[in-house]
Structures are given as structure tokens and as C-alpha cells.
Write a protein that holds these residues in place. Structure first.
Motif, PDB file in Angstrom:
ATOM      1  N   CYS A   2       9.600   0.126   3.519  1.00  0.00           N
ATOM      2  CA  CYS A   2       9.173   1.407   3.464  1.00  0.00           C
ATOM      3  C   CYS A   2       9.772   2.786   2.373  1.00  0.00           C
ATOM      4  O   CYS A   2      10.801   2.377   2.519  1.00  0.00           O
ATOM      5  N   GLY A  12       0.897  -1.260  -0.116  1.00  0.00           N
ATOM      6  CA  GLY A  12      -0.041   0.083  -0.194  1.00  0.00           C
ATOM      7  C   GLY A  12       0.803   1.245   0.005  1.00  0.00           C
ATOM      8  O   GLY A  12       2.194   1.210  -0.203  1.00  0.00           O
ATOM      9  N   GLN A  13       0.212   2.241   0.262  1.00  0.00           N
ATOM     10  CA  GLN A  13       0.666   3.677   0.523  1.00  0.00           C
ATOM     11  C   GLN A  13       0.274   4.722   1.296  1.00  0.00           C
ATOM     12  O   GLN A  13      -1.154   4.863   1.529  1.00  0.00           O
ATOM     13  N   ASP A  14       0.886   5.249   2.233  1.00  0.00           N
ATOM     14  CA  ASP A  14       0.363   6.187   3.225  1.00  0.00           C
ATOM     15  C   ASP A  14       1.278   7.535   3.105  1.00  0.00           C
ATOM     16  O   ASP A  14       2.571   7.385   2.603  1.00  0.00           O
ATOM     17  N   ASN A  15       0.910   8.525   4.062  1.00  0.00           N
ATOM     18  CA  ASN A  15       1.547   9.630   4.044  1.00  0.00           C
ATOM     19  C   ASN A  15       2.826   9.412   4.768  1.00  0.00           C
ATOM     20  O   ASN A  15       3.830  10.375   4.569  1.00  0.00           O
ATOM     21  N   GLY A  63       6.283   9.086   0.952  1.00  0.00           N
ATOM     22  CA  GLY A  63       5.912   9.409   2.297  1.00  0.00           C
ATOM     23  C   GLY A  63       6.771  10.196   2.953  1.00  0.00           C
ATOM     24  O   GLY A  63       7.472  11.227   2.491  1.00  0.00           O
TER      25      GLY A  63
END
Length: 215
Positions: free
Chosen positions: A157, A136-139, A183
Motif C-alpha cells: 500500500c 487500485g486506489q482509495d483514501n 492515501g
């Protein structure tokens, strides 16, 4: 949990359901094989480790006219990989260790729950046989991949690319992604977070186990 107990748990893990690798000499269909770990890249002047190679202690010479079929070769490669471990990068250089540090964004003292490895557009390798349980991907983490190895999980990451899918089985040395700067990151690197039964641990413990047995 002490580092010693975690190392012991990690060794026990390697004979569990998700990981078939073994660090010592093992028996395989009547032959004895010695497992070694070499570098994923082919040329370097630095000390490093690569996915895998396997040699037979009682290997006999084969006549020139006899050659292994492609199926036999592939099978041997698969066996070698099941009996191997691998560093996450071809070159290991720690930029920021596990533990308390000065946060690069706020300047305040903050706990760093993983390690940051120097990397430039580098392939990221699965360290053990396991299962991809999340992509996935997040901030914060940017693009990430999380692998499960028995009671352990490892997250990679700030990737620029992801090369695996959720639910996919991986072997040591399989490419799971490419390093990047996604990120919450001040520059390209690989951040690795490890957990044992849900508790964050120092990823260097896994590196030390690999180094202990393979140098």
C-alpha cells in the motif's frame, strides 16, 4: 492460529498450485540445485537479501568455446526464479510493527493490521510466485497491489506507481510497484498487510520464514 501453525501452512503453500518455490534442495531434470536468495540491488554494506540465484552442486566446467544460447540463459533464469523467494524491498527496516500502537493521526491506541517499512522511491518486489488479484486506489491505502499466494494474500500500500495489472502472474523478485505516500499516510513508506484464509496475520512471519532458510 499460532505462529507455528501459520509457518507450517506457509511451507505447505510453497508446494501448492500458485507457488512452486521450495526452500530445501530440489531435484531438477537429473541435476541437484541449491537455492539461494540474494539482494535485488547490486551494492550495499548492509545485510540484505535479493531475488534469486541458483547453482548446481554437480556442475561441470564448460569449454571456453561453448556458450549458452540466449534461450538457454533465459530458461535457467526462469527456473531460478521459480525456486526462489524475495524480500519486498532491497533494504528491510521496520518503522512501525504489527499490533497495537498510537495512531499517528488521532493519537489514540489502535490496532495496526500490517507493518510499515522504511522506503524512499524504492522498487517493491513480489515475495513469492503468485497472481495479482487486485490493483487500485482509495483514501486509506492509496495506490495498492494485492497478490494471492495460495491461501495467503499480500497487499502493498501507499505506492506512487503500480507496475502490474489484475490477473497477471508474478514471480519472486518481479517489481509490482514503487513506494510512495498516497492515501492515509504521514510520510513515504511501504505498508504491507498479509492475510491467511481471510484472517489478518503478522507479515513478519513470511520474513522470518525467508530468513530462517536463507539467512
Amino acid at each position: 492460529m499460532s505462529n507455528t501453525r501459520i509457518v507450517i501452512a506457509l511451507l505447505l503453500l510453497l508446494s501448492g498450485n500458485h507457488v512452486k518455490a521450495q526452500f530445501n534442495t530440489v531435484s531438477c531434470q537429473g541435476n541437484r540445485y541449491k537455492v539461494t536468495v540474494e539482494n535485488p540491488t547490486r551494492t550495499t554494506n548492509e545485510t540484505e537479501v535479493t531475488p534469486e540465484s541458483i547453482t548446481s552442486e554437480n556442475e561441470k566446467s564448460v569449454p571456453d568455446k561453448v556458450s549458452l544460447s540466449s534461450a538457454d540463459t533465459k530458461k535457467k533464469e526462469q527456473v531460478a526464479r521459480y525456486l526462489s523467494v524475495c524480500y519486498p524491498l532491497s533494504h528491510i527496516k521496520i518503522n512501525s510493527p504489527y499490533g497495537y500502537r498510537k495512531d499517528p493521526f488521532t493519537g489514540k491506541r489502535k490496532f495496526h493490521n500490517g507493518i510499515d517499512l522504511y522506503a524512499r522511491n524504492a522498487e517493491v518486489y513480489a515475495m513469492l510466485q503468485g497472481l495479482v488479484i487486485a490493483v487500485g486506489q482509495d483514501n486509506v491505502s492509496g495506490k495498492y497491489v494485492t497478490l494471492q499466494h495460495g491461501n495467503f494474500t499480500v497487499s502493498y500500500c501507499h505506492l506512487s506507481q503500480i507496475s502490474v495489472s489484475q490477473g497477471q502472474d508474478v514471480l519472486p523478485g518481479d517489481v509490482v510497484g514503487i513506494t510512495g505516500n498516497t492515501g492515509r499516510s504521514t510520510g513515504e513508506h511501504l505498508h504491507i498487510t498479509c492475510k491467511y484464509k481471510g484472517y489478518v496475520i503478522n507479515p513478519s512471519i513470511i520474513f522470518n520464514v525467508i530468513s530462517l532458510y536463507f539467512g
